[in-house]
Design an enzyme around this catalytic site. Structure first.
Site, PDB file in Angstrom:
ATOM      1  N   ASP A 138       7.460 102.660  70.551  1.00 24.47           N
ATOM      2  CA  ASP A 138       6.167 102.067  70.269  1.00 24.47           C
ATOM      3  C   ASP A 138       5.360 102.063  71.582  1.00 24.47           C
ATOM      4  O   ASP A 138       5.856 101.573  72.609  1.00 24.47           O
ATOM      5  CB  ASP A 138       6.438 100.647  69.767  1.00 24.47           C
ATOM      6  CG  ASP A 138       5.165  99.930  69.407  1.00 24.47           C
ATOM      7  OD1 ASP A 138       5.006  99.633  68.223  1.00 24.47           O
ATOM      8  OD2 ASP A 138       4.341  99.669  70.298  1.00 24.47           O
ATOM      9  N   ASP A 156      -3.936 108.884  72.537  1.00 25.32           N
ATOM     10  CA  ASP A 156      -4.261 109.808  71.440  1.00 25.32           C
ATOM     11  C   ASP A 156      -3.726 109.197  70.155  1.00 25.32           C
ATOM     12  O   ASP A 156      -2.678 109.582  69.648  1.00 25.32           O
ATOM     13  CB  ASP A 156      -3.608 111.167  71.721  1.00 25.32           C
ATOM     14  CG  ASP A 156      -3.918 112.179  70.624  1.00 25.32           C
ATOM     15  OD1 ASP A 156      -4.795 111.901  69.788  1.00 25.32           O
ATOM     16  OD2 ASP A 156      -3.269 113.239  70.610  1.00 25.32           O
ATOM     17  N   THR A 158      -4.020 107.219  66.189  1.00 27.92           N
ATOM     18  CA  THR A 158      -4.678 107.240  64.881  1.00 27.92           C
ATOM     19  C   THR A 158      -5.780 106.172  64.922  1.00 27.92           C
ATOM     20  O   THR A 158      -6.029 105.570  65.961  1.00 27.92           O
ATOM     21  CB  THR A 158      -3.659 106.884  63.779  1.00 27.92           C
ATOM     22  OG1 THR A 158      -3.053 105.634  64.140  1.00 27.92           O
ATOM     23  CG2 THR A 158      -2.581 107.935  63.663  1.00 27.92           C
TER      24      THR A 158
HETATM   25  N1  AG3 Z   1      -6.236 111.190  66.467  1.00 26.79           N
HETATM   26  C1  AG3 Z   1      -7.551 110.724  66.146  1.00 26.79           C
HETATM   27  C2  AG3 Z   1      -7.909 110.845  64.715  1.00 26.79           C
HETATM   28  C3  AG3 Z   1      -9.076 110.019  64.396  1.00 26.79           C
HETATM   29  C4  AG3 Z   1      -9.632 110.332  63.077  1.00 26.79           C
HETATM   30  N2  AG3 Z   1     -10.490 109.299  62.756  1.00 26.79           N
HETATM   31  C5  AG3 Z   1     -11.737 109.401  62.397  1.00 26.79           C
HETATM   32  N3  AG3 Z   1     -12.191 110.416  61.782  1.00 26.79           N
HETATM   33  N4  AG3 Z   1     -12.444 108.402  62.700  1.00 26.79           N
HETATM   34  C6  AG3 Z   1      -6.065 112.563  66.420  1.00 26.79           C
HETATM   35  C7  AG3 Z   1      -4.726 112.997  66.826  1.00 26.79           C
HETATM   36  C8  AG3 Z   1      -4.781 114.394  67.297  1.00 26.79           C
HETATM   37  N5  AG3 Z   1      -3.824 114.664  68.286  1.00 26.79           N
END
Ligand code: AG3
Length: 282
Positions: A138, A156, A158
């Site tokens: 985590d 990076d 979510t």
């Molecule tokens: N992480 C960010 C995704 C965000 C999507 N959210 C949004 N559309 N607000 C991506 C991980 C890639 N390595």
């Protein structure tokens, strides 16, 4: 037969992508992981029905969260990545020969194994690089107990729903700061301000309390719909954000990397904020 896949992220706004073929659809220990094929975007990875990355537009997000802080720093040897199981960030960071060690902390081993198999064009051979220290844990626990000091730390994550939620708290940001070497830079994924303004406001409030220099910068990623995405920037050395274009050009040349979105002029310009975004920053 193709079917529309609808992203379930915003209450009043949906993103639909046609799934020409579903390649994978399953629950990991932490989330639901789907990969499908779309004619325009190539392979699309979703976690809990939110688009994380696609083969065709991943370069924008990954280049801007990797090269921008590394080149602003100018001598980054140690880099921390929190999240990023698809490997796209790791792959960009490792392009810098000056980077000697990358610690990546990912909560979900399932995403990594899976990405090696289904998204090789995004992670390439990054997970085989000897400079990588991969930790399955985590991110919040890791930063709370971390004894190493990093020149650049990249979150990076979510969105702040499900496993990613803790990565947007003041406590997490405070602990993440303790992982930075003097003059180190913390950058974060902060959502699309037009639709997720509160996320940016909260992060910027926390950054202002923590760092001598707190800011955000922007990039437009087609599958993160609703306008440009914001990235947080926190650093105790304000000079790192003011590095002039000529110096950045020199560093970029010396790094010898090829990019399709990032360049030093875009780097400088990314910190220019439209008024509706400025207003979200306390
Ligand atoms: N992480 C960010 C995704 C965000 C999507 N959210 C949004 N559309 N607000 C991506 C991980 C890639 N390595």
């Amino acid at each position: 037969m193709s079917r529309w896949r609808v992203e379930q992220l915003h209450a009043d706004f949906q993103l639909g992508l046609k799934a020409d073929k579903v390649l994978y659809d399953s629950e990991t220990d932490h989330q639901r992981l789907v990969v499908f094929e779309n004619r325009t975007f190539g392979r699309v990875l979703t976690l809990d029905s939110v688009v994380q990355t696609t083969e065709k537009d991943e370069f924008i997000y990954h280049e801007m969260l990797a090269h921008l802080p590394i080149l602003a720093h100018g001598a980054a040897k140690k880099v921390l990545i929190v999240g990023g199981g698809d490997g796209g960030m790791l792959e960009e960071v490792l392009k810098h020969a000056g980077v000697e060690k990358v610690t990546q902390v990912e909560i979900d081993a399932g995403v990594i194994d899976f990405s090696k198999q289904y998204l090789p064009s995004i992670c390439k051979q990054a997970y085989d690089d000897p400079r990588l220290d991969l930790v399955i844990a985590d991110g919040a626990d890791f930063v709370a107990n971390c004894t190493e000091r990093y020149d650049v730390a990249i979150v990076d994550s979510t969105d702040p729903l499900g496993p990613g939620e803790v990565l947007f708290t003041d406590t997490f940001y405070g602990k993440a700061k303790t992982c930075l070497a003097p003059g180190g830079i913390l950058v974060t994924q902060n959502g699309v301000p037009f639709l997720q303004g509160g996320e940016l406001t909260n992060t910027m409030r926390a950054f202002k309390a923590l760092f001598a220099d707190a800011a955000c910068y922007l990039a437009t990623v087609p599958t993160y719909a609703g306008g440009p995405m914001a990235f947080g920037w926190g650093c105790d050395d304000p000079a790192r954000r003011q590095v002039d274009q000529e110096t950045l050009e020199r560093r970029y040349e010396a790094a010898g990397i090829e990019t399709r979105y990032y360049n030093p002029a875009v780097h400088r310009g990314a910190f220019a904020l439209p008024n509706y975004i400025k207003e979200l920053i306390p």
